[in-house]
Design a protein around this motif. Structure first.
Motif, PDB file in Angstrom:
ATOM      1  N   ILE A  66       0.835  -1.206   0.000  1.00 60.95           N
ATOM      2  CA  ILE A  66       0.000   0.000   0.000  1.00 60.95           C
ATOM      3  C   ILE A  66       0.866   1.251   0.000  1.00 60.95           C
ATOM      4  N   THR A  67       1.983   1.218   0.798  1.00 63.89           N
ATOM      5  CA  THR A  67       2.890   2.371   0.806  1.00 63.89           C
ATOM      6  C   THR A  67       3.440   2.635  -0.587  1.00 63.89           C
ATOM      7  N   LEU A  68       3.890   1.551  -1.265  1.00 60.23           N
ATOM      8  CA  LEU A  68       4.467   1.735  -2.597  1.00 60.23           C
ATOM      9  C   LEU A  68       3.419   2.258  -3.569  1.00 60.23           C
ATOM     10  N   SER A  69       2.160   1.822  -3.412  1.00 58.66           N
ATOM     11  CA  SER A  69       1.126   2.323  -4.314  1.00 58.66           C
ATOM     12  C   SER A  69       0.911   3.814  -4.123  1.00 58.66           C
ATOM     13  N   PHE A  70       0.971   4.287  -2.860  1.00 58.08           N
ATOM     14  CA  PHE A  70       0.834   5.721  -2.648  1.00 58.08           C
ATOM     15  C   PHE A  70       2.013   6.481  -3.224  1.00 58.08           C
ATOM     16  N   THR A  89      10.135   1.693 -11.832  1.00 60.79           N
ATOM     17  CA  THR A  89      10.943   1.138 -10.735  1.00 60.79           C
ATOM     18  C   THR A  89      10.048   0.600  -9.631  1.00 60.79           C
ATOM     19  N   LYS A  90       9.006   1.402  -9.281  1.00 60.47           N
ATOM     20  CA  LYS A  90       8.082   0.949  -8.242  1.00 60.47           C
ATOM     21  C   LYS A  90       7.357  -0.320  -8.689  1.00 60.47           C
ATOM     22  N   ALA A  91       7.020  -0.384  -9.988  1.00 59.23           N
ATOM     23  CA  ALA A  91       6.305  -1.567 -10.466  1.00 59.23           C
ATOM     24  C   ALA A  91       7.172  -2.810 -10.354  1.00 59.23           C
ATOM     25  N   ILE A  92       8.495  -2.662 -10.618  1.00 59.10           N
ATOM     26  CA  ILE A  92       9.412  -3.799 -10.478  1.00 59.10           C
ATOM     27  C   ILE A  92       9.404  -4.293  -9.033  1.00 59.10           C
ATOM     28  N   ILE A  93       9.523  -3.327  -8.076  1.00 57.29           N
ATOM     29  CA  ILE A  93       9.542  -3.739  -6.669  1.00 57.29           C
ATOM     30  C   ILE A  93       8.212  -4.383  -6.285  1.00 57.29           C
ATOM     31  N   LEU A  94       7.092  -3.770  -6.766  1.00 57.70           N
ATOM     32  CA  LEU A  94       5.775  -4.313  -6.430  1.00 57.70           C
ATOM     33  C   LEU A  94       5.628  -5.743  -6.921  1.00 57.70           C
ATOM     34  N   GLY A  95       6.194  -6.040  -8.118  1.00 55.18           N
ATOM     35  CA  GLY A  95       6.122  -7.410  -8.622  1.00 55.18           C
ATOM     36  C   GLY A  95       6.780  -8.395  -7.674  1.00 55.18           C
ATOM     37  N   VAL A  96       7.989  -8.047  -7.178  1.00 56.39           N
ATOM     38  CA  VAL A  96       8.683  -8.969  -6.270  1.00 56.39           C
ATOM     39  C   VAL A  96       7.924  -9.100  -4.956  1.00 56.39           C
ATOM     40  N   VAL A  97       7.349  -7.973  -4.459  1.00 58.35           N
ATOM     41  CA  VAL A  97       6.613  -8.050  -3.191  1.00 58.35           C
ATOM     42  C   VAL A  97       5.384  -8.941  -3.348  1.00 58.35           C
ATOM     43  N   MET A  98       4.685  -8.799  -4.509  1.00 58.08           N
ATOM     44  CA  MET A  98       3.527  -9.664  -4.747  1.00 58.08           C
ATOM     45  C   MET A  98       3.939 -11.128  -4.775  1.00 58.08           C
ATOM     46  N   GLU A 141       9.619 -17.143  -7.835  1.00 61.38           N
ATOM     47  CA  GLU A 141      10.368 -17.439  -9.058  1.00 61.38           C
ATOM     48  C   GLU A 141       9.590 -17.037 -10.304  1.00 61.38           C
ATOM     49  N   MET A 142       8.231 -17.051 -10.204  1.00 57.77           N
ATOM     50  CA  MET A 142       7.428 -16.666 -11.364  1.00 57.77           C
ATOM     51  C   MET A 142       7.335 -15.145 -11.488  1.00 57.77           C
ATOM     52  N   PHE A 143       7.095 -14.468 -10.342  1.00 62.01           N
ATOM     53  CA  PHE A 143       6.916 -13.025 -10.403  1.00 62.01           C
ATOM     54  C   PHE A 143       8.222 -12.298 -10.698  1.00 62.01           C
TER      55      PHE A 143
END
Lengths: 88, 177, 163, 99
Positions: free
Chosen positions: A10-14, A41-50, A58-60
């Motif tokens: 949620i923090t990264l989305s804000f 850049t935020k989207a890359i981090i969000l992918g790993v967090v998801m 390994e998929m994300f």
């Protein structure tokens, strides 16, 4: 622990919202390009967090790698285009 | 519960980016905002668990789409890339949010995400899962559905894409040759 | 001093193959052979051009150089954080031109990258050996003008800078 | 291990927030690219490093580290490409003589 990662999401989305302001408002085109780089850049981090939340890292991570490379290609295309075209 | 908070936030971002496309005054900025919209949309797909759709959205929407739009803008005169929109009609401004609220109300009656007692999971999916290998000798169920049970559908889709490709090749060829 | 074509080819193949090993995650014979053939092909296509930045690329010493670079990234981010969070925003942006003596194209690429990553400086344009650098305040430019980074990179690429 | 990972992630989030504030406060494209390329990179490195630590040693950690190295290599390149385009398109950075 899952709650912590959801808080992180949620923090990264804000934070993305701040960069989106820069993309919409930016006085020149290059501000918008920089905002787009920040968003990806935020989207890359969000992918790993998801991936961590779902326990399928390994998929994300593959999606994140794809994002990073596409981001580079897109930024180069935009930069080449703007160099030849000049500022509008 | 917590999962839906994040999907609401991501959908809010998608909405913001989509409406921002209408606010800007030049085409290039709307191309960039469209790129960020694709990023958000593919994050939403990844969050819903559809990783392959997310990957395609990232590659085609954010990467290839942006580059193609830019190549198109490259051949456009600068005076044509400014936008002068008339103000939106009042009926649209009032009617579209109402329609959205109606759709949201109707969405309450849909079955839960991954519900085992919903109609498709009771009738159709078990048949495909049980019989697909015996019918088609293909180990992957998705492949057998696409290429065997719905072969005509896929064939006509391919024809449509092929026709579009021929049309593009005819439009874009060099005038002299 | 200069490694021959087969040696360089093997080094590039091994570097690519290690990346493939990490990204694939499947270690049966079929996938291993396929990945090895793919990395051989890519390395064969990309070895031996004198203009390429990866011609005679010293993989080992670049890996040894990276921890120092990482410390510089931390230092520069702390510096920038102090500038941004200061209410009066005490920045004094300037443009500096800087001539480097490095010859190897990979060294110039790495120098541009390192300049961007170090305190408050960012590469604007590279033209041959001349760098145009945007510095955000005066202390930022000091690291570049003393030539500390160029000496490090000269050690990485085993070049002589005293001329 | 988990405590260390959470600490790293929190430090990274701090840097990411600072980078976002920087993109809002700094005056022109050239200064903003400092915030986007440097502080954002360090924040991303810290967050991804924390996530890699949380995974424990194994193939997942290595994969996240590959993404991290890609970010370190590509972020400065993107910032450089953008502001080189800005410079060649005729934008001049604010300098200290004319604030």
């Amino acid at each position: 622990m899952i709650d912590f990662f959801l808080f992180l999401l949620i923090t990264l989305s804000f934070l993305i919202l701040v960069y989106l302001y820069r993309v919409i408002q930016g006085p020149t085109v290059f501000d918008r390009v920089l905002g787009l780089a920040g968003i990806s850049t935020k989207a890359i981090i969000l992918g790993v967090v998801m991936g961590t939340v779902y326990d399928r890292v390994e998929m994300f991570v593959d999606i994140s790698t794809g994002y990073a490379l596409l981001n580079l290609v897109g930024a180069f295309a935009i930069a080449k285009f703007l160099e030849q075209r000049g500022t509008p | 519960m917590m999962y839906s908070v994040n999907i609401a936030l991501l959908l809010l971002l998608v909405l913001t980016a989509a409406s921002a496309t209408f606010l800007v005054k030049e085409l290039m900025s709307s191309v960039f905002i469209l790129g960020s919209y694709s990023f958000f949309l593919s994050l939403v797909w990844a969050w819903l668990g559809a990783v392959d759709v997310a990957f395609v959205e990232a590659v085609i929407g954010a990467g290839l789409g942006t580059v193609l739009f830019l190549v198109t803008l490259f051949d456009t005169a600068p005076k044509d890339s400014r936008l002068r929109r008339p103000p939106p009609p009042l009926a649209g401004v009032l009617g579209l949010p109402l329609l959205g609220i109606l759709l949201l109300l109707a969405a309450n009656d849909l079955p839960q995400f991954g519900d085992p007692t919903s109609p498709p999971n009771v009738h159709i999916s078990p048949v495909y899962l049980q019989n697909s290998y015996a019918d088609t000798l293909t180990p992957n169920v998705v492949t057998s559905v696409l290429m065997d049970y719905r072969a005509f559908d896929t064939l006509i889709e391919t024809v449509v894409i092929f026709t579009a490709g021929i049309a593009c090749a005819l439009l874009l060829r060099e005038p002299g040759s | 001093m200069k490694p021959s074509f087969p040696k360089q080819f093997i080094a590039n193949t091994l570097a690519l193959f290690s990346v493939w090993l990490v990204l694939s995650g499947k270690y049966d014979n079929f996938h291993l052979v396929l990945g090895f053939m793919a990395s051989c092909g890519v390395a064969w296509l990309n070895t031996g051009f004198p203009n390429s930045p990866f011609h005679n690329f010293p993989w080992v010493r670049v890996v040894l150089y990276s921890p120092w670079l990482f410390l510089r990234i931390v230092e520069s981010s702390l510096h920038l954080t102090k500038l941004i969070l200061n209410p009066s925003l005490p920045i004094k942006p300037t443009l500096i031109t800087y001539r480097s003596h490095l010859k190897h194209r990979g060294a110039i690429v790495l120098l541009g990258n390192s300049v961007t990553l170090t305190p408050g400086t960012i590469t604007v344009e590279v033209n041959g050996n001349t760098f145009l650098v945007h510095a955000i305040d005066d202390t930022a430019a000091k690291d570049l003008t003393t030539g500390r980074m160029e000496r490090k990179l000269a050690w990485v690429f085993q070049e002589d800078t005293n001329h | 291990m988990v405590v260390l990972a959470i600490g790293l992630i929190l430090v990274g989030v701090f840097f990411l927030v600072v980078a976002a504030i920087g993109t809002l406060r700094l005056p022109d494209v050239f200064s903003r690219s400092h915030a986007v390329s440097l502080t954002d990179s360090l924040g991303a490195i810290c967050v991804l490093g924390g996530l890699a630590l949380y995974q424990g040693f194994g193939i997942n950690m290595l994969k996240i580290l590959v993404v991290l190295v890609l970010l370190i290599l590509l972020n400065p390149v993107i910032a450089h490409a953008t502001i080189r385009a800005a410079y060649r398109a005729g934008l001049k950075p604010q300098t200290k003589e004319d604030p």
